[in-house]
Design a protein around this motif. Structure first.
Motif, PDB file in Angstrom:
ATOM      1  N   THR A 258       0.928  -1.104   0.020  1.00 46.15           N
ATOM      2  CA  THR A 258       0.061   0.149  -0.029  1.00 46.15           C
ATOM      3  C   THR A 258       0.905   1.114  -0.145  1.00 46.15           C
ATOM      4  OG1 THR A 258      -0.036   0.064   2.370  1.00 46.15           O
ATOM      5  CG2 THR A 258      -1.871  -1.173   1.357  1.00 46.15           C
ATOM      6  N   THR A 259       0.298   2.417  -0.503  1.00 44.49           N
ATOM      7  CA  THR A 259       0.890   3.560  -0.564  1.00 44.49           C
ATOM      8  C   THR A 259      -0.001   4.503   0.394  1.00 44.49           C
ATOM      9  OG1 THR A 259       0.086   4.404  -2.378  1.00 44.49           O
ATOM     10  CG2 THR A 259       2.157   3.369  -2.470  1.00 44.49           C
ATOM     11  N   ALA A 260       0.404   5.447   1.193  1.00 43.03           N
ATOM     12  CA  ALA A 260      -0.191   6.271   1.947  1.00 43.03           C
ATOM     13  C   ALA A 260       0.115   7.817   2.039  1.00 43.03           C
ATOM     14  CB  ALA A 260      -0.498   5.794   3.443  1.00 43.03           C
ATOM     15  N   VAL A 261      -0.571   8.512   1.831  1.00 35.55           N
ATOM     16  CA  VAL A 261      -0.451  10.179   1.963  1.00 35.55           C
ATOM     17  C   VAL A 261      -1.174  10.538   3.308  1.00 35.55           C
ATOM     18  CG1 VAL A 261      -0.646  12.311   1.058  1.00 35.55           C
ATOM     19  CG2 VAL A 261      -0.247  10.513  -0.402  1.00 35.55           C
ATOM     20  N   LEU A 262      -0.333  11.104   4.214  1.00 36.80           N
ATOM     21  CA  LEU A 262      -1.094  11.606   5.560  1.00 36.80           C
ATOM     22  C   LEU A 262      -1.354  13.103   5.345  1.00 36.80           C
ATOM     23  CD1 LEU A 262       1.752  10.246   7.935  1.00 36.80           C
ATOM     24  CD2 LEU A 262      -0.274   9.070   7.236  1.00 36.80           C
ATOM     25  N   PRO A 272      -3.696  -2.112  -3.993  1.00 40.38           N
ATOM     26  CA  PRO A 272      -3.928  -3.188  -5.331  1.00 40.38           C
ATOM     27  C   PRO A 272      -4.754  -4.133  -5.067  1.00 40.38           C
ATOM     28  CG  PRO A 272      -1.731  -3.639  -4.434  1.00 40.38           C
ATOM     29  CD  PRO A 272      -2.039  -2.568  -3.671  1.00 40.38           C
ATOM     30  N   ASP A 273      -5.093  -4.430  -3.708  1.00 42.97           N
ATOM     31  CA  ASP A 273      -5.908  -5.533  -3.519  1.00 42.97           C
ATOM     32  C   ASP A 273      -7.420  -5.369  -2.872  1.00 42.97           C
ATOM     33  OD1 ASP A 273      -3.618  -7.191  -3.823  1.00 42.97           O
ATOM     34  OD2 ASP A 273      -3.105  -6.474  -1.733  1.00 42.97           O
ATOM     35  N   GLY A 274      -7.931  -3.878  -3.617  1.00 46.18           N
ATOM     36  CA  GLY A 274      -9.228  -3.728  -3.202  1.00 46.18           C
ATOM     37  C   GLY A 274      -9.236  -3.511  -1.620  1.00 46.18           C
TER      38      GLY A 274
END
Length: 333
Positions: A258-262, A272-274
């Protein structure tokens, strides 16, 4: 009542490196290639000022290309006359209705102008009024009709004569759920019968279910032309999970992949896994000491595709031309 039959050997619409420059110097479209064949339902999508209305103006013959070639039904669009123009069904700009005439009388005028005899025109208009739910007000003066009714009347006028080419500008504006369902059904039926349909729209839910192709315009240029599913395949695996938190703690360890923006009030996570990753994401937030206030999951859609292609949003563009600029005087070559 759908009778359209069009040979499929040649495109009904062909644009070859088409450009159009307004008298102000603003470029409406630039180097656009496009083929539309019998059975195609093409949705032209782009922010305000992208060139959608310019493109429709070129297809109706209201505008003459500054460069390139626009052919409709095998002839230059601006030179279509008589029987050729009668094969077009056009619903663009403001409706041209006589308020003192009834809705049915207005529709009959258009049907007769497209070459239908009196009896056939009456039968076609009555049938399409029934489909659009206009029969009960057919004999009421058009000036007393609501905005939504007038929009359905405009669509009736564009479709009653079973045109070979249908050109519509934002046709879902003003339609209720029943009207939208009727429009979808009619366009799909006409496409199956061999008509070609081109719709300029930013309503990504209204007519996309019946579109066979999506054409993205950006700053006058075509940036994509493909089936909806093929375009959406570009952003598969880009599910967004928007989380609102009371506080955003340090040291959150998000799941691998996952990628996250705080943000000050939470975070946006792409996975990518819904929704399969959702439990692990929530566990990671709780373990870090976060208190989750709200959570929203959004699957990727065509707005994400457009942003991926252009870096821009489909929202109205700043500095877009005013509505009056959508119907300029014809530019002569």
């Amino acid at each position: 009542m759908t009778h359209v039959h069009v040979p499929t050997a040649q495109p009904i619409v062909r644009l070859e490196q088409v450009g159009y420059v307004y008298d102000s110097g603003r470029r409406g479209v630039d180097g656009v290639d496009l083929d539309v064949r019998a059975g195609d339902v093409v949705a032209i999508i782009g922010p305000n000022g992208a060139g959608k209305s310019t493109l429709l103006g070129l297809l109706t013959g209201a505008l003459v290309p500054s460069s390139g070639r626009v052919a409709v039904l095998g002839r230059p669009a601006h030179r279509l006359r008589g029987a050729g123009r009668a094969r077009l069904g056009v619903g663009v700009d403001e409706p041209a209705h006589a308020d003192e005439l009834t809705g049915r009388e207005n529709a009959l005028l258009f049907a007769r102008a497209h070459g239908l005899g009196a009896r056939e025109a009456a039968a076609r208009v009555d049938a399409i009024f029934a489909t659009f739910g206009l029969s009960g007000d057919a004999h009421v003066a058009c000036g007393a009709w609501s905005f939504g009714m007038r929009r359905r009347l405009q669509l009736s006028e564009a479709l009653a004569h079973d045109p070979a080419l249908v050109l519509l500008d934002e046709p879902t504006i003003g339609l209720d759920t029943a009207g939208l369902a009727a429009l979808r059904e009619m366009l799909a039926a006409r496409a199956r019968a061999g008509a070609a349909i081109v719709v300029a729209t930013n309503d990504l839910h209204g007519l996309i279910p019946v579109a066979t192709r999506i054409v993205f315009l950006h700053e006058g240029r075509k940036v994509a032309d493909d089936a909806p599913d093929a375009l959406l395949a570009r952003v598969r695996g880009a599910t967004r999970i928007d989380v609102t938190l009371d506080t955003v703690p340090d040291g959150i360890v998000f799941p691998i992949g996952t990628t996250a923006v705080l943000r000050p009030d939470g975070c946006e996570i792409r996975t990518p896994d819904g929704t399969a990753t959702l439990p692990a994401i929530c566990a990671a937030l709780v373990e870090a000491g976060a208190r989750i206030r709200a959570l929203r999951v959004r699957e990727p859609d065509l707005t994400d595709v457009f942003r991926d292609l252009t870096g821009a949003d489909l929202a109205p563009a700043a500095g877009s031309p005013p509505a009056a600029a959508k119907t300029p005087r014809r530019r002569r070559p």
